[in-house]
Design an enzyme around this catalytic site. Sequence first.
Site, PDB file in Angstrom:
ATOM      1  N   GLY A 511       0.833  -1.189   0.000  1.00  0.00           N
ATOM      2  CA  GLY A 511       0.000   0.000   0.000  1.00  0.00           C
ATOM      3  C   GLY A 511       0.866   1.236   0.000  1.00  0.00           C
ATOM      4  O   GLY A 511       2.071   1.153  -0.246  1.00  0.00           O
ATOM      5  N   GLY A 512       0.241   2.384   0.265  1.00  0.00           N
ATOM      6  CA  GLY A 512       0.966   3.643   0.256  1.00  0.00           C
ATOM      7  C   GLY A 512       2.072   3.659   1.298  1.00  0.00           C
ATOM      8  O   GLY A 512       3.099   4.304   1.123  1.00  0.00           O
ATOM      9  N   GLY A 514       3.960   1.187   2.181  1.00  0.00           N
ATOM     10  CA  GLY A 514       5.097   0.336   1.856  1.00  0.00           C
ATOM     11  C   GLY A 514       4.644  -1.080   1.572  1.00  0.00           C
ATOM     12  O   GLY A 514       3.508  -1.309   1.152  1.00  0.00           O
ATOM     13  N   LYS A 530       7.055  -4.911   7.921  1.00  0.00           N
ATOM     14  CA  LYS A 530       6.557  -3.807   7.100  1.00  0.00           C
ATOM     15  C   LYS A 530       7.742  -2.952   6.702  1.00  0.00           C
ATOM     16  O   LYS A 530       8.416  -2.374   7.544  1.00  0.00           O
ATOM     17  CB  LYS A 530       5.551  -2.978   7.902  1.00  0.00           C
ATOM     18  N   ASP A 628      -8.153   5.643  12.129  1.00  0.00           N
ATOM     19  CA  ASP A 628      -8.348   4.941  10.863  1.00  0.00           C
ATOM     20  C   ASP A 628      -8.804   3.509  11.112  1.00  0.00           C
ATOM     21  O   ASP A 628      -8.320   2.572  10.498  1.00  0.00           O
ATOM     22  CB  ASP A 628      -7.057   4.971  10.050  1.00  0.00           C
TER      23      ASP A 628
END
Length: 796
Positions: A511-512, A514, A530, A628
């Site tokens: 994703g954005g 990484g 990650k 989020d």
Amino acid sequence: MDQLFLTLLATPILLTASAAAAAAAAAESTLTQSSTLAGDQRLVSPGDIFRFGLFPAVNRSRWYLGIWFTVSPDAVVWVANRDRPLSGQSSGVVAVSGARGGLVLLDVASNETSIVWSSSNSSGTAARAQLFDTGNLVLTDKDGNVLWQSFEHPTNTFLPGIRVGKDLRTGAEWSLSSWRGADDPSPGDFRYVMDTSGSPELHVWSRGRKTYRTGPWNGVRFSGIPEMTTFEDMFEFEFRVATGGEVSYQFRNRDGSPMSRVLLNESGVMQRMVWDRSAMSWSNFWSGPRDQCDNYGRCGAFGVCNVVDATVCGCIRGFAPRSQAEWYMRNTSGGCGRRTPLQCTGSGGGGGEDGFYLLRGVKLPETHGCAVDAAATLEECRRRCLSNCSCTAYAGADIRGGGSGCIQWFGDLMDTRFVDGGQELYVRLAKSELDAIKNANFAVVIALVITGFVLAILSLGFLMWRKARRGKKVRVLDETGDFITGCPTYPFEIIRAATNGFSQENEIGRGGFGIVYKGQLPNGQEIAVKKLSKENTVQGLKEFMNEVDIICKLQHRNLVRLLGYCIHCSERLLVYEYMSNKSLDAFIFHESGRAMLSWKMRMDIILDIASGLQYLHKDSRHTIIHRDLKAANVLLDADMVAKISDFGIARLFSHNGGNQDCTITDRVVGTPGYMSPEYAMDGKLSFMQDVYSFGVLLLEIISGKHNQGTSSLIAHATTCIQVGLLCVQESPDQRPPMADVIHMLSREKALGQPRRPVVCTPMRRSPAAVVDDLGVQETTTCGHSGRLTITDLEAR
Ligand SMILES: *[C@@H]1O[C@H](CO)[C@@H](O)[C@H](O)[C@H]1NC(C)=O
Ligand SMILES: *[C@@H]1O[C@H](CO)[C@@H](O)[C@H](O)[C@H]1NC(C)=O
Ligand SMILES: *[C@@H]1O[C@H](CO)[C@@H](O)[C@H](O)[C@H]1NC(C)=O
Ligand SMILES: *[C@@H]1O[C@H](CO)[C@@H](O)[C@H](O)[C@H]1NC(C)=O
Ligand SMILES: *[C@@H]1O[C@H](CO)[C@@H](O)[C@H](O)[C@H]1NC(C)=O
Ligand SMILES: *[C@@H]1O[C@H](CO)[C@@H](O)[C@H](O)[C@H]1NC(C)=O
């Protein structure tokens, strides 16, 4: 002696409090012979970065003369009268005493004026004291010759430009000593000093006991702090070694700013802090000791400490615990002993029977009593060590240009640990031990080839088996967790090996932020790594480390555990516990996934998420708004326990105010569909944002529908549930006719308030009811609870 000073004081000054107050030195940076500083007056550096004057401590019961940052008066960087505080602010007067006293602090409270503190005697005649924007207070004579400066007498803080070290010629020493308490500047237990008894390095001492070593300077950085290399874009480090002269260490901010400090705090920890202008607070950039392996001598003589290892302490190859029993009980203070005695037969450079085992990636052991020769080559070093029977190890003294210089150890090797980016240490072993290691290595290679082949076949079988039965696996225990203080770092090599060199096969998400890889540590533990994308790494190193530290401390069954991190060149890696069942959205938004979720599982998941959120909001040491929360950020482990993940945009509140319901206005980030209206429209952020997201998620879990962008799901779900409840009201005449139901469902008619729904629980049949075996007359008990709960429904 005080009397002597008094008579030497510049005579024109009448030393009473009132007279002193009249001689105002208001916003001056300079104090001269014709002025004094009294009571609440202060010297202010030209750019108003630092102030000098009296400050209170210990509940305002004691007063000290000191220098502090203007923006942060708590950050006192220097104190004059640590041993002799004043009892009140009004009794203190600071003056430049011309003759021999230099700068003096007088106590004018009693009839008898006394000298509380004075800068040292000096040969010259002091004319003025000036406070600079560096934080240095400099006393000069009338020709501008420096007689004394506060930078030469640090207390508990290093500022850019202050030296720590020794002048072996003059005997001068620059060291730090901690405060006794956060509000008590009197000298505490800890000292930070340069040790020059071997290869120069810095030590923290507490009451005659060494507690921490930085490891020797290796030409680039301290051997035990390889991460200094990554700080180099912010700081410039200088280590000076003049043989028989000055040995010192200092740092500067590359941007020339004075807004950073290194503090020896009251618990004996060196804290490097940088002023965060936007937050108006100090952020902790680095601190040491970092983990238990930094505690001096943690694993004893010839032991080697490894934070990533579950047992933490091990012995260097060729050595074994001196006492197996104690070692087993985690008492490693006895250290390790040689398994096979050295063959060395004494003088004359025999030693042909011994060799060296190369220990890679370590902080070099204590160098006290070592022989250090900066000129020798590594080859020469090896020869020297072999030819002296008491030599136990050697290493290069300077890692620059492929390594040079020679350090030889002659006794026990103390305080060796593994660090990412550590050095090479050659440990002397008997030849038979080295042969055994060689054979073992050969055997390992063979074994690896065989096990690799077997594993390949097994894992193929395993994959097929797991496809057949998911979610029945035993949870992998976090073995390292118990022992670690602070967030552990993982060596890059270990992570690279664990993820097969970050191979595409191991990729499990992208994703954005990484890429996420699956990996397996040498001890068998499965991890998710990650690898942050470069966009994400624009975040400063210190913010990153701060965040990592905080998230690392979050420990809850329903939060994905951050096990550690790794910084390697420009790469930043986060190591999490591995969640074999991936994320919740894969289940609830896909038909096959939904089919696997029973009502019981859904309820458990909902409760899991709720208790994870509750911990974030209230229970943890910090208070966090996740911001989020969504199905994709809820991960499921092998036992289908739900855990909240991804704190990438979480907001942190420190836990002092207690006003947890406070609302702040913030830049809006998050996921459409999960954002509360007040946050999406006005940026008003509070815990209620997470509560809103949780509500959406709850509806999604029970409906299996995605709340797409708009709030359509919420409207539909509310309508359906309410209509449903209206239809199951106890009294038949309260139930709406179908025409009304249709109107309500198409929202042409206002919804009524449902009352007393019927909840029926089938009972064991009473003997009377057994008459009709077809069950037509099945006995039921009906509850009349006003509220209908999902647990009630589930019981049916
Ligand atoms: C300082 O004052 C506070 C409240 O007045 C008190 O609770 C605390 O014990 C005092 N601390 C010391 C070191 O005297
Ligand atoms: C101050 O001086 C007065 C008179 O000279 C004397 O009586 C008193 O005891 C003195 N106080 C102290 C604290 O020395
Ligand atoms: C100042 O010098 C005198 C004489 O050399 C000495 O007795 C005294 O201890 C010194 N004072 C300080 C504060 O160093
Ligand atoms: C000293 O610094 C460490 C690391 O930053 C911190 O955990 C500790 O609380 C500090 N001790 C005090 C007394 O402030
Ligand atoms: C640990 O072992 C040492 C000797 O190796 C012993 O002197 C010491 O008392 C032991 N400490 C504890 C806590 O058992
Ligand atoms: C070995 O080194 C030690 C320490 O430097 C020294 O005292 C001793 O004389 C040396 N022995 C020989 C045989 O060179």
